[in-house]
Design a protein around this motif. Structure first.
Motif, short mmCIF file in Angstrom:
data_model
loop_
_atom_site.label_atom_id
_atom_site.label_comp_id
_atom_site.label_asym_id
_atom_site.label_seq_id
_atom_site.Cartn_x
_atom_site.Cartn_y
_atom_site.Cartn_z
N GLN A 63 6.43 96.13 97.43
CA GLN A 63 5.05 95.66 96.93
C GLN A 63 4.41 95.42 98.25
OE1 GLN A 63 8.29 94.64 96.01
NE2 GLN A 63 8.12 94.84 93.61
N ASP A 64 4.95 95.51 99.37
CA ASP A 64 4.16 95.24 100.52
C ASP A 64 3.53 96.56 101.03
OD1 ASP A 64 5.12 92.72 100.72
OD2 ASP A 64 6.59 93.15 101.92
N LEU A 65 3.56 97.61 100.30
CA LEU A 65 3.34 98.87 101.11
C LEU A 65 2.13 99.14 100.65
CD1 LEU A 65 6.60 100.90 100.74
CD2 LEU A 65 5.72 99.30 102.75
N PHE A 66 1.33 99.90 101.14
CA PHE A 66 0.10 100.56 100.60
C PHE A 66 -0.18 101.87 101.68
CE2 PHE A 66 -1.41 97.89 104.32
CZ PHE A 66 -2.29 98.79 104.97
N MET A 67 -1.08 102.61 101.05
CA MET A 67 -1.40 103.94 101.81
C MET A 67 -2.86 103.83 102.46
SD MET A 67 -0.09 106.93 99.25
CE MET A 67 -0.01 108.26 100.44
#
Length: 389
Positions: free
Chosen positions: A345-349
């Motif tokens: 849930q902490d990841l983004f692009m």
């Protein structure tokens, strides 16, 4: 222009101070050891000849630092130090100032060899506040020479950032695009940092480019640089002369309009009217400017340009800016993925059009801007005015 030519070089002066009821020789001895410790870790520092004991000494030390070309200074309390004169030095010095103090070296010399610089630093801090003088005081401001040399090295990086901002002019072309309120940039906050802003219209930019002749030898030189940089990624060789004219116009604009400042950054509107007027997207040119330490933020993102320049100052590397763009699909992450302690849930692009310099990428290829192509061009035809990213 190279990256270093758009960032400051810090020339550091160290001035020792001594209270008249303490032996001045104690500060002189400790200052010499501190200078040697700085040189051991590769820092070239200038030690003022005058040890400040009174206000006349302050004037002499200021003159010596100025003659040495110093643009940042360290006030070193070798003993208790005279809080008034040393605060006046910090107040009048034209650049960032740090203060540190000497620790006692040994239990065997705590009478004649004791300097009480710790107490002096506390008093000096109060005097700085009374005079409203902003001085950098590190988290551990009292120490032996080797410890303080490390603190001074850190301050040199802080000083570089402050000097750069105080001499920066951000050139903006055009208003921010509609519904891009995140690019709002109140000017007062920039002025408080010492940053100058020059706002221009897109018509001004168009006129600048129109003045550049196609047969200008600098256009040919820049186009050849682009060809060499892109290598096999040079998919649109016919576009390079146009891009070179645009880049040359911006670089000459900097030279002619820095005025009282030494360093530059851009925040330029890049869509939707830009493509029809210029015949390309500016992303690749922006990336080349960033590689030389001149950030060129798109969408008139003045604060983004400021952030990029701060990154360049802090790292001595070209900077780029990516948007927090989209989530990471589940099928990109399997049970063996090493997330370095992060949760999915902490990841983004992160994404941006193409302002990232080629030196920050494993490989680069000239392409067209897909989103602009959808908005502006006929999807049934090959890309034309959206090429250049």
């Amino acid at each position: 222009m190279s990256l270093k030519s758009n960032t400051p070089e810090v020339k550091l002066a160290i001035v020792g101070v001594s209270r008249d009821c303490f032996p001045i020789q104690l500060t002189q001895k400790r200052l010499a050891v501190l200078v040697d410790a700085c040189k051991k870790i590769g820092m070239d520092v200038f030690a003022c000849r005058t040890i400040i004991e009174n206000e006349k000494d302050t004037l002499a030390a200021l003159a010596q630092a100025e003659d040495a070309g110093a643009n940042a200074a360290v006030v070193y309390l070798g003993n208790f130090g005279p809080e008034g004169p040393l605060s006046i030095f910090a107040q009048r010095f034209n650049g960032p100032v740090m203060t540190v103090a000497a620790a006692e070296e040994s239990q065997n010399d705590l009478i004649n060899g004791r300097g009480d610089a710790f107490c002096g630093l506390l008093n000096a801090s109060y005097n700085f506040a009374l005079r409203n003088v902003r001085v950098h005081i590190p988290e551990n401001p009292v120490g032996l020479a080797d410890q303080l040399a490390g603190e001074i090295a850190h301050f040199r990086n802080v000083a570089k950032l402050l000097i750069g901002l105080a001499n920066l002019k951000i050139f903006a072309f055009g208003p921010r695009p509609q519904d891009f309120y995140a690019c709002n940039a109140p000017i007062q906050g920039l002025y408080k940092l010492g940053v100058e802003v020059m706002e221009n219209s897109e018509l001004d930019m168009l006129q600048l480019v129109d003045k550049i002749k196609e047969n200008d030898p600098d256009v040919k030189r820049l186009a050849q640089e682009m060809e060499a940089e892109l290598g096999q990624g040079n998919t649109y060789p016919d576009l390079l002369p146009k891009l070179a004219r645009f880049e040359l116009a911006l670089r000459r604009f900097v030279d002619e309009n820095l005025g009282s400042r030494q360093y530059a950054a851009f925040a330029n509107k890049c869509w939707p009217a830009f493509e029809s007027a210029f015949g390309f997207v500016p992303c690749y040119v922006n990336s080349r400017l960033a590689a030389d330490g001149i950030p060129a933020a798109c969408e008139v993102d003045i604060y983004g340009a400021l952030s990029e320049y701060i990154c360049t100052l802090a790292t001595d590397l070209p900077a780029t800016l990516l948007d927090i763009n989209n989530t990471v699909p589940d099928d990109m992450i399997d049970s063996k993925s090493d997330l370095k302690g992060a949760c999915k849930q902490d990841l983004f692009m992160g994404f941006h059009c193409g302002n990232t310099p080629s030196c920050c990428m494993k490989q680069c290829t000239m392409k067209y801007q897909l989103i602009m192509n959808r908005l502006i061009e006929d999807p049934q035809c090959p890309p034309n005015i959206t090429r250049g990213t």
